[in-house]
Design an enzyme around this catalytic site. Structure first.
Site, PDB file in Angstrom:
ATOM      1  N   LYS A 168       0.862  -1.187   0.000  1.00  0.00           N
ATOM      2  CA  LYS A 168       0.000   0.000   0.000  1.00  0.00           C
ATOM      3  C   LYS A 168       0.896   1.234   0.000  1.00  0.00           C
ATOM      4  O   LYS A 168       1.572   1.526   0.980  1.00  0.00           O
ATOM      5  CB  LYS A 168      -0.916   0.051   1.228  1.00  0.00           C
ATOM      6  CG  LYS A 168      -1.969   1.160   1.075  1.00  0.00           C
ATOM      7  CD  LYS A 168      -2.553   1.664   2.363  1.00  0.00           C
ATOM      8  CE  LYS A 168      -1.751   2.740   3.040  1.00  0.00           C
ATOM      9  NZ  LYS A 168      -1.596   4.010   2.293  1.00  0.00           N
ATOM     10  N   GLU A 181      11.164  15.824  15.092  1.00  0.00           N
ATOM     11  CA  GLU A 181      11.509  15.789  13.670  1.00  0.00           C
ATOM     12  C   GLU A 181      10.832  16.963  12.952  1.00  0.00           C
ATOM     13  O   GLU A 181       9.623  17.155  13.084  1.00  0.00           O
ATOM     14  CB  GLU A 181      11.041  14.460  13.070  1.00  0.00           C
ATOM     15  CG  GLU A 181      11.540  14.226  11.658  1.00  0.00           C
ATOM     16  CD  GLU A 181      11.022  12.900  11.071  1.00  0.00           C
ATOM     17  OE1 GLU A 181       9.813  12.626  11.156  1.00  0.00           O
ATOM     18  OE2 GLU A 181      11.846  12.149  10.510  1.00  0.00           O
ATOM     19  N   CYS A 214      14.379  10.932   6.190  1.00  0.00           N
ATOM     20  CA  CYS A 214      14.468  10.438   7.565  1.00  0.00           C
ATOM     21  C   CYS A 214      15.878  10.511   8.131  1.00  0.00           C
ATOM     22  O   CYS A 214      16.064  10.660   9.327  1.00  0.00           O
ATOM     23  CB  CYS A 214      13.969   9.013   7.634  1.00  0.00           C
ATOM     24  SG  CYS A 214      14.917   7.894   6.583  1.00  0.00           S
ATOM     25  N   GLU A 227      10.538   1.178  10.033  1.00  0.00           N
ATOM     26  CA  GLU A 227      11.564   2.184   9.694  1.00  0.00           C
ATOM     27  C   GLU A 227      10.906   3.537   9.933  1.00  0.00           C
ATOM     28  O   GLU A 227      10.102   3.985   9.113  1.00  0.00           O
ATOM     29  CB  GLU A 227      11.941   2.077   8.217  1.00  0.00           C
ATOM     30  CG  GLU A 227      12.363   0.703   7.751  1.00  0.00           C
ATOM     31  CD  GLU A 227      13.712   0.307   8.261  1.00  0.00           C
ATOM     32  OE1 GLU A 227      14.581   1.182   8.376  1.00  0.00           O
ATOM     33  OE2 GLU A 227      13.888  -0.868   8.591  1.00  0.00           O
TER      34      GLU A 227
HETATM   35  P1  NAD Z   1       2.964   8.376   7.752  1.00  0.00           P
HETATM   36  O1  NAD Z   1       3.241   7.580   8.978  1.00  0.00           O
HETATM   37  O2  NAD Z   1       2.012   9.490   7.839  1.00  0.00           O
HETATM   38  O3  NAD Z   1       2.411   7.432   6.584  1.00  0.00           O
HETATM   39  C1  NAD Z   1       3.129   6.336   6.098  1.00  0.00           C
HETATM   40  C2  NAD Z   1       2.171   5.290   5.552  1.00  0.00           C
HETATM   41  O4  NAD Z   1       1.397   4.774   6.618  1.00  0.00           O
HETATM   42  C3  NAD Z   1       1.187   5.816   4.510  1.00  0.00           C
HETATM   43  O5  NAD Z   1       1.052   4.843   3.494  1.00  0.00           O
HETATM   44  C4  NAD Z   1      -0.089   5.952   5.307  1.00  0.00           C
HETATM   45  O6  NAD Z   1      -1.250   5.821   4.518  1.00  0.00           O
HETATM   46  C5  NAD Z   1       0.026   4.777   6.260  1.00  0.00           C
HETATM   47  N1  NAD Z   1      -0.764   4.886   7.495  1.00  0.00           N
HETATM   48  C6  NAD Z   1      -1.132   6.000   8.169  1.00  0.00           C
HETATM   49  N2  NAD Z   1      -1.879   5.665   9.257  1.00  0.00           N
HETATM   50  C7  NAD Z   1      -1.966   4.308   9.260  1.00  0.00           C
HETATM   51  C8  NAD Z   1      -2.588   3.362  10.135  1.00  0.00           C
HETATM   52  N3  NAD Z   1      -3.291   3.747  11.197  1.00  0.00           N
HETATM   53  N4  NAD Z   1      -2.459   2.043   9.847  1.00  0.00           N
HETATM   54  C9  NAD Z   1      -1.748   1.632   8.756  1.00  0.00           C
HETATM   55  N5  NAD Z   1      -1.162   2.480   7.896  1.00  0.00           N
HETATM   56  C10 NAD Z   1      -1.254   3.805   8.147  1.00  0.00           C
HETATM   57  O7  NAD Z   1       4.391   8.859   7.222  1.00  0.00           O
HETATM   58  P2  NAD Z   1       4.699   9.806   5.972  1.00  0.00           P
HETATM   59  O8  NAD Z   1       4.275  11.185   6.328  1.00  0.00           O
HETATM   60  O9  NAD Z   1       4.204   9.182   4.721  1.00  0.00           O
HETATM   61  O10 NAD Z   1       6.299   9.723   5.905  1.00  0.00           O
HETATM   62  C11 NAD Z   1       7.133  10.563   6.625  1.00  0.00           C
HETATM   63  C12 NAD Z   1       7.743   9.846   7.815  1.00  0.00           C
HETATM   64  O11 NAD Z   1       8.401   8.667   7.360  1.00  0.00           O
HETATM   65  C13 NAD Z   1       8.798  10.664   8.526  1.00  0.00           C
HETATM   66  O12 NAD Z   1       8.642  10.545   9.916  1.00  0.00           O
HETATM   67  C14 NAD Z   1      10.104   9.998   8.074  1.00  0.00           C
HETATM   68  O13 NAD Z   1      11.172  10.182   8.965  1.00  0.00           O
HETATM   69  C15 NAD Z   1       9.701   8.584   7.955  1.00  0.00           C
HETATM   70  N6  NAD Z   1      10.605   7.840   7.066  1.00  0.00           N
HETATM   71  C16 NAD Z   1      11.467   6.940   7.613  1.00  0.00           C
HETATM   72  C17 NAD Z   1      12.359   6.237   6.809  1.00  0.00           C
HETATM   73  C18 NAD Z   1      13.309   5.220   7.393  1.00  0.00           C
HETATM   74  O14 NAD Z   1      13.917   4.487   6.613  1.00  0.00           O
HETATM   75  N7  NAD Z   1      13.477   5.133   8.704  1.00  0.00           N
HETATM   76  C19 NAD Z   1      12.374   6.458   5.430  1.00  0.00           C
HETATM   77  C20 NAD Z   1      11.480   7.386   4.896  1.00  0.00           C
HETATM   78  C21 NAD Z   1      10.595   8.064   5.733  1.00  0.00           C
END
Ligand code: NAD
Length: 493
Positions: free
Chosen positions: A187, A395, A296, A262
């Site tokens: 997804k 962050e 990230c 992650e």
């Molecule tokens: P997010 O957590 O808002 O969303 C990520 C995904 O999770 C999306 O597909 C979203 O639809 C889904 N999601 C949201 N709520 C959910 C739930 N209740 N159940 C299941 N799925 C759900 O994150 P974002 O805004 O898309 O990404 C930014 C974040 O990602 C930042 O905090 C960044 O640091 C982190 N990030 C980490 C890495 C890493 O490798 N550690 C890499 C890239 C981004």
């Protein structure tokens, strides 16, 4: 594209592409509920993707389950062959794919192209593990017994992706899952799903067996949560925010499904007085404006030894001032594009306002950029930062760099480690002993010495504390997609 053809990812509706889920080797009938996808630089409507229902999630997981047994039985080298066909398709369509990323994520073209090319390489790299997957032979306590530790696939993997490196993250989940014999349901983020449907289109054009890879559009709270709480999912591999990671663990807990998380970061960059300040400033600049600060692992806070403070601030300010930013879908050769959406812009704006209220000084930027439409924020440098300020703890995910002066490496290490996050860290010095001490004492999944933060595919990208559980890439990332079985074979003398 032909209308309602099960081999085409999208149908046209008044000139707008409406994408369809890819389940069991076919693009499914149009979903009843759709999500609009727009360009963050212009607001232009780019397409619509399904908001998948619980029933659609269930069908995708069941398709992955049905395909898994036969997929696992194939020799790993055959599974790798399918991955290589997909990477070849990615290479063939590399500029079109980069163009999609530019328009839906707001990434600058050069970086979008790097993302696509890196994705193809990553898939090939994981395919190379096919002949290298190994178990162990253990020493038995009994006579005439052979003990083996086998590595087996988990089964059905759910991959839930963020929007910041949307295309690469497909490969980071799919390639290690498939080569080790799992099947997968992915997804993508609702902010950046179109590149994933383009990927599905390419996968569909290969002879990848039906059900091995499935793609569902949808929002987090609905589709994402239905997927994470599905009892037939064996592993959830998630990249995204700490809040969502915590929620996913909660819903996965119901079925005791294994999670690989992650999550976010608050990477410290430590600059010692003896460092090459030009190198440090350039590396920190590169690490902060890349993807408009929405990465990230990139430098989110600087600790600089007092004697080097003013010179470093001056060099960073000059570099940040030179940042070329704007709309990557119209302008070439930019350092950065817009933030992903209004919520992202509001979050960065609020973070800087709070920092000012708490006593930080704005040396450069500090507000929404005057760039017409789009969620642009000015490259920003803040000095006078302190450990108790939110800007040094939460962050930011924007082009904002807070800087704190410190008296010693010990102080910098203590401040760096005093964080909820533990993903990446960096240190700039020409003193070998200082660099080694930092590597010994920094409690982070990655430490970069005299270079910008950017991980390699053969490393292991893993966060400590709230930055995650488990990791990705390399041998250790690959084995996250497996579980063990110990076999005891009693022979006769
Ligand atoms: P997010 O957590 O808002 O969303 C990520 C995904 O999770 C999306 O597909 C979203 O639809 C889904 N999601 C949201 N709520 C959910 C739930 N209740 N159940 C299941 N799925 C759900 O994150 P974002 O805004 O898309 O990404 C930014 C974040 O990602 C930042 O905090 C960044 O640091 C982190 N990030 C980490 C890495 C890493 O490798 N550690 C890499 C890239 C981004």
């Amino acid at each position: 594209m032909p209308m309602d053809n099960a081999a085409a990812a999208a149908v046209q509706n008044n000139g707008i592409s409406e994408y369809r889920n890819f389940v069991n080797g076919r693009f499914t009938a149009a979903s009843t509920s759709l999500i609009e996808v727009t360009n963050p630089a212009t607001g232009e409507l780019l397409g619509r993707v399904p908001e998948s229902s619980d029933a659609e999630v269930d069908a995708a997981v069941k398709a992955a389950r049905a395909a898994q047994g036969a997929w696992e039985k194939r020799p790993a080298i055959e599974r790798a062959g399918y991955l290589r066909k997909i990477s070849a398709k990615v290479r063939e369509h590399r500029t079109d794919l980069a163009d999609i990323i530019v328009r839906e994520q707001g990434k600058v073209r050069g970086l979008a192209q790097i993302e696509v090319d890196f994705t193809a390489e990553y898939i090939d790299y994981m395919a190379e593990w096919a002949r290298r997957l190994e178990g162990e032979i253990l020493t038995s306590d009994r006579p005439n017994e052979t003990m083996l530790l086998l590595r087996k696939p988990m089964g059905v993997v759910a991959g839930i992706l963020p929007w910041n490196f949307p295309f690469f993250l497909i490969a980071r989940k799919l390639a290690p899952a498939l080569v080790t014999g799992n099947t997968i349901v992915i997804k993508p983020s609702e902010e950046t799903p179109i590149n994933a449907f383009a990927f599905a289109q390419l996968a569909a054009e290969t002879d990848l067996p039906a059900g091995v890879f499935n793609l569902l559009g949808g929002r987090g709270k609905t589709t994402g949560e239905a997927l994470a709480s599905h009892p037939e999912v064996d592993l959830i591999t998630f990249t995204g925010s700490v809040e969502t990671g915590s929620r996913i663990m909660q819903v996965a807990g119901k079925n005791l499904t294994r999670v690989n998380l992650e999550l976010g970061g608050k990477a410290p960059a430590i600059v010692l007085a003896d460092a090459d300040l030009d190198l440090a400033a350039k590396a920190i600049f590169d690490s902060r404006v890349i993807n408009a600060g929405q990465v990230c692992n990139c430098a989110e806070r600087v600790y600089v030894e007092r004697p080097a403070h003013d010179a470093l601030v001056e060099k960073l300010t000059a570099l940040f001032k030179s940042t070329r930013y704007g709309d990557p879908s119209r302008e070439e050769d930019l350092h950065m594009g817009p933030l992903i959406n209004q919520a992202g812009l509001d979050k960065v704006t609020a973070a800087v306002e709070t920092a000012k209220r708490q006593g930080a000084k704005v040396v450069l930027g500090g507000k929404k950029a005057d760039k017409g439409e789009g969620f642009h924020y000015e490259p920003t440098i803040l000095t006078g930062a302190r450990a108790d300020m939110d800007i040094m703890r939460k962050e930011t995910f924007g082009p904002v760099l807070p800087i704190q002066a410190v008296d010693s490496l010990d102080e910098a290490i203590a401040l760096a480690n005093d964080s909820d996050y533990g993903l990446t860290s960096s240190v700039y010095t020409n003193d070998l002993n200082a660099a080694l001490k930092a590597c010994r004492e920094l409690k982070f999944g990655e430490t970069y010495v005299n270079r910008e933060n950017f991980e390699a595919m053969q490393g292991f990208h893993a966060g400590r504390r709230k930055s995650g559980i488990g990791g990705a890439d390399g041998k250790h990332g690959l084995y996250e997609f497996t579980e063990t079985q110990v076999v005891y074979i009693q022979g006769k003398p």
